[in-house]
Design a protein around this motif. Structure first.
Motif, mmCIF file in Angstrom:
data_model
loop_
_atom_site.group_PDB
_atom_site.id
_atom_site.type_symbol
_atom_site.label_atom_id
_atom_site.label_comp_id
_atom_site.label_asym_id
_atom_site.label_seq_id
_atom_site.Cartn_x
_atom_site.Cartn_y
_atom_site.Cartn_z
ATOM 1 N N ASN A 79 48.958 27.063 69.836
ATOM 2 C CA ASN A 79 47.896 26.920 70.933
ATOM 3 C C ASN A 79 48.044 25.965 72.188
ATOM 4 O OD1 ASN A 79 47.626 24.570 69.617
ATOM 5 N ND2 ASN A 79 45.509 24.930 69.348
ATOM 6 N N CYS A 80 49.440 25.636 72.025
ATOM 7 C CA CYS A 80 50.197 24.798 73.321
ATOM 8 C C CYS A 80 49.681 23.456 72.992
ATOM 9 C CB CYS A 80 49.629 25.025 74.463
ATOM 10 S SG CYS A 80 50.152 26.728 74.900
ATOM 11 N N CYS A 81 49.265 22.785 71.671
ATOM 12 C CA CYS A 81 48.897 21.594 71.465
ATOM 13 C C CYS A 81 50.472 20.807 71.219
ATOM 14 C CB CYS A 81 48.180 21.396 70.262
ATOM 15 S SG CYS A 81 48.136 19.882 69.394
ATOM 16 N N SER A 82 50.465 19.754 71.943
ATOM 17 C CA SER A 82 51.629 18.846 71.784
ATOM 18 C C SER A 82 51.321 17.810 70.655
ATOM 19 C CB SER A 82 52.060 17.942 73.141
ATOM 20 O OG SER A 82 52.447 19.122 73.953
ATOM 21 N N LEU A 83 52.376 17.324 70.120
ATOM 22 C CA LEU A 83 52.322 16.204 68.930
ATOM 23 C C LEU A 83 52.989 15.027 69.134
ATOM 24 C CD1 LEU A 83 53.299 18.176 65.510
ATOM 25 C CD2 LEU A 83 50.954 17.491 66.460
ATOM 26 N N SER A 119 54.965 34.196 87.582
ATOM 27 C CA SER A 119 53.649 34.650 86.992
ATOM 28 C C SER A 119 52.576 34.668 88.000
ATOM 29 C CB SER A 119 53.098 33.388 86.303
ATOM 30 O OG SER A 119 51.684 33.700 86.018
ATOM 31 N N GLU A 120 51.768 35.768 88.058
ATOM 32 C CA GLU A 120 50.474 35.810 89.001
ATOM 33 C C GLU A 120 49.680 34.907 89.079
ATOM 34 O OE1 GLU A 120 48.671 39.533 88.430
ATOM 35 O OE2 GLU A 120 50.258 40.831 88.890
ATOM 36 N N ASP A 121 49.498 33.911 87.874
ATOM 37 C CA ASP A 121 48.777 32.914 87.922
ATOM 38 C C ASP A 121 49.386 31.612 87.317
ATOM 39 O OD1 ASP A 121 46.639 30.753 87.697
ATOM 40 O OD2 ASP A 121 45.819 31.790 85.815
ATOM 41 N N PRO A 122 50.464 31.029 88.055
ATOM 42 C CA PRO A 122 51.260 29.946 87.843
ATOM 43 C C PRO A 122 50.611 28.839 87.263
ATOM 44 C CG PRO A 122 50.928 29.869 90.240
ATOM 45 C CD PRO A 122 50.511 31.103 89.667
ATOM 46 N N ASP A 123 49.197 28.284 87.379
ATOM 47 C CA ASP A 123 48.455 27.306 86.953
ATOM 48 C C ASP A 123 48.232 27.690 85.546
ATOM 49 O OD1 ASP A 123 48.212 26.325 89.267
ATOM 50 O OD2 ASP A 123 46.382 27.091 89.724
ATOM 51 N N SER A 124 48.609 28.779 84.910
ATOM 52 C CA SER A 124 48.369 29.263 83.313
ATOM 53 C C SER A 124 49.397 28.460 82.711
ATOM 54 C CB SER A 124 48.137 30.618 83.235
ATOM 55 O OG SER A 124 49.356 31.321 83.346
ATOM 56 N N GLU A 125 50.685 28.110 83.283
ATOM 57 C CA GLU A 125 51.959 27.667 82.512
ATOM 58 C C GLU A 125 51.712 26.270 82.636
ATOM 59 O OE1 GLU A 125 54.808 29.093 85.317
ATOM 60 O OE2 GLU A 125 54.241 31.437 84.983
ATOM 61 N N ASP A 126 52.445 26.053 81.388
ATOM 62 C CA ASP A 126 52.531 24.336 80.816
ATOM 63 C C ASP A 126 53.794 24.189 80.781
ATOM 64 O OD1 ASP A 126 52.163 22.027 79.932
ATOM 65 O OD2 ASP A 126 50.328 22.175 78.797
ATOM 66 N N TRP A 127 54.406 23.499 81.594
ATOM 67 C CA TRP A 127 56.047 23.111 81.395
ATOM 68 C C TRP A 127 56.062 21.727 80.712
ATOM 69 C CZ3 TRP A 127 58.710 27.328 82.456
ATOM 70 C CH2 TRP A 127 58.176 28.182 83.355
ATOM 71 N N ASN A 128 55.367 21.003 80.369
ATOM 72 C CA ASN A 128 55.301 19.857 79.599
ATOM 73 C C ASN A 128 54.952 19.753 78.167
ATOM 74 O OD1 ASN A 128 55.731 18.480 82.098
ATOM 75 N ND2 ASN A 128 53.785 19.270 82.899
ATOM 76 N N LEU A 129 55.015 20.642 77.418
ATOM 77 C CA LEU A 129 54.946 20.769 76.092
ATOM 78 C C LEU A 129 55.980 19.855 75.215
ATOM 79 C CD1 LEU A 129 54.088 24.184 75.133
ATOM 80 C CD2 LEU A 129 52.389 22.370 75.913
ATOM 81 N N PHE A 130 55.387 19.161 74.256
ATOM 82 C CA PHE A 130 56.533 18.107 73.535
ATOM 83 C C PHE A 130 55.932 17.796 72.135
ATOM 84 C CE2 PHE A 130 53.220 15.260 75.437
ATOM 85 C CZ PHE A 130 52.967 14.439 74.459
ATOM 86 N N VAL A 131 57.012 17.506 71.411
ATOM 87 C CA VAL A 131 56.798 16.730 69.885
ATOM 88 C C VAL A 131 57.676 15.911 69.979
ATOM 89 C CG1 VAL A 131 57.020 17.067 67.523
ATOM 90 C CG2 VAL A 131 56.494 19.033 68.684
ATOM 91 N N THR A 132 57.036 14.691 69.828
ATOM 92 C CA THR A 132 57.862 13.240 69.862
ATOM 93 C C THR A 132 57.420 12.480 68.591
ATOM 94 O OG1 THR A 132 56.248 12.024 71.391
ATOM 95 C CG2 THR A 132 57.860 13.473 72.504
ATOM 96 N N GLY A 133 58.454 11.636 68.298
ATOM 97 C CA GLY A 133 58.277 10.709 67.168
ATOM 98 C C GLY A 133 58.154 11.255 65.818
ATOM 99 N N GLY A 134 58.080 10.096 64.872
ATOM 100 C CA GLY A 134 58.045 10.390 63.568
ATOM 101 C C GLY A 134 59.097 11.079 62.935
ATOM 102 N N VAL A 135 58.818 11.450 61.633
ATOM 103 C CA VAL A 135 59.759 12.068 60.721
ATOM 104 C C VAL A 135 59.382 13.190 59.953
ATOM 105 C CG1 VAL A 135 60.928 11.535 58.545
ATOM 106 C CG2 VAL A 135 60.438 9.647 59.782
ATOM 107 N N ILE A 136 59.957 14.258 60.012
ATOM 108 C CA ILE A 136 59.880 15.801 59.418
ATOM 109 C C ILE A 136 60.698 15.823 58.373
ATOM 110 C CG2 ILE A 136 59.550 17.896 59.862
ATOM 111 C CD1 ILE A 136 59.076 17.787 62.590
ATOM 112 N N ASP A 137 60.112 15.808 57.311
ATOM 113 C CA ASP A 137 60.903 15.615 56.011
ATOM 114 C C ASP A 137 61.015 16.881 55.062
ATOM 115 O OD1 ASP A 137 62.450 14.870 53.630
ATOM 116 O OD2 ASP A 137 61.309 13.070 53.382
ATOM 117 N N GLY A 138 61.943 17.420 54.871
ATOM 118 C CA GLY A 138 61.932 18.733 54.126
ATOM 119 C C GLY A 138 62.083 18.414 52.684
#
Length: 329
Positions: free
Chosen positions: A54-58, A97-116
């Motif tokens: 859902n385009c949530c950045s972390l 896109s016909e609606d460029p405002d619907s696009e989000d070019w700034n999504l991210f995941v930053t920081g932390g540790v992802i441990d398998g």
């Protein structure tokens, strides 16, 4: 930091009976569509893959750890397709896109540790059309630290990946891979991979750029006495099967093969060194299996009794301004 995020995980406690944190993290993600979710310092137990669609950045605190406690494919899967719902691609051309405002070019995941934790690969990233990964550690991925663009992904481009640290500290995970990418037009900057059997595995897309990256191995001991350290068996620092890839100031450090080249590749200012203290011998700096290859301004050291600088037919390769330290086989 307050004000930089929309939702904090602190607002989402475990429900009664929940013994892990994945469900509350998933609830927080669902409440933060197209926003920024902050994950505070702490260790979060993950029993089921976290999925973001859902385009949530972390934004993770540097000491926030998402740690697998059960077997699963990945600790985190991020699919950014919904950020670019109207993008179409025909004959390698992007139709606006016909609606460029619907696009989000700034999504991210930053920081932390992802441990398998040896139970899961750490992260899969799909369907991005400009995305940032920064300041993240991928620890003990069962098969992968970071996997980019799996079979469910739409066409991807422009990942900006900076200061990623992939490291295995536990035995029994070989063969695995630190960063595997099928995507293109992406930049990997100051990324370090330690004790994954394959460091970078670039196998798709094109025009990827690696700058000041460092891959090395050896600390995890041999499976049996007298053998090579586990992660150095058949190890490859950089597996390069992505068209028109450029490596600048990248360091292949203690791998059976430093650079395995299968597509058009340019190596500028790159180095190879084998820490013979780990007992690795019969190494190859460059295994040239296909494509045009340019090697310029590199420094390649022979530190073990048997070391081959170049393996290939000698065609379609150009050398310029390199320094060799030692007599290679």
């Amino acid at each position: 930091m307050a004000g930089y995020y929309d939702v904090s995980l602190e607002e989402f406690p475990r429900f009664a009976g929940e013994e892990s944190d994945d469900k509350r993290i998933q609830r927080a993600i669902l409440a933060c569509e197209r926003g920024v979710l902050y994950v505070p310092k702490g260790t979060y137990l993950i029993a089921e893959t976290i999925k973001i669609t859902n385009c949530c950045s972390l934004l993770l605190h540097k000491s926030a750890v998402l740690k697998a406690v059960c077997e699963m494919p990945y600790v985190l899967i991020y699919d950014a397709k919904e950020s670019y719902p109207d993008i179409q691609v025909e004959n390698w051309c992007i139709i606006p896109s016909e609606d460029p405002d619907s696009e989000d070019w700034n999504l991210f995941v930053t920081g932390g540790v992802i441990d398998g934790a040896g139970l899961a690969s750490c992260m899969c990233l799909n369907s991005f059309k400009h995305f940032t990964l920064r300041d993240i550690s991928f620890r003990n991925g069962k098969k992968y630290g970071l996997f980019i663009e799996d079979g469910t992904s739409t066409w991807t481009f422009e990942l900006i990946a900076q200061n990623l640290y992939c490291k295995c500290t536990m035995p029994g995970l070989s063969p695995n891979c630190g960063i595997h990418s099928n995507g293109g037009d992406s930049h990997f900057i100051d990324c370090i991979i330690v004790d994954y059997t394959i460091g970078f595995e670039m196998v798709g897309g094109g025009s990827n750029r690696l700058t000041r990256c460092h891959v090395w191995g050896g600390p995890i001991p041999p499976k049996e006495k007298g053998l090579e350290p586990e992660m150095l068996v058949d190890s490859v620092n950089y597996y390069l099967d992505s068209y028109d890839i450029i490596l600048t100031d990248c360091y292949a450090d203690t791998g059976k093969t430093g650079f395995l080249v299968k597509q058009n590749t340019r190596l500028h200012g790159c180095s190879y060194f084998n820490n013979f203290g780990y007992g690795l011998d019969h190494v190859t700096v460059i295994d040239h299996q296909g494509g045009n290859l340019l090697v310029s301004e590199g420094l390649f050291r022979k530190t073990s009794p048997h070391a081959t600088l170049y393996k290939g037919d000698g065609k379609n390769v150009e050398w310029s301004g390199n320094t060799l330290d030692g007599d290679f086989d």
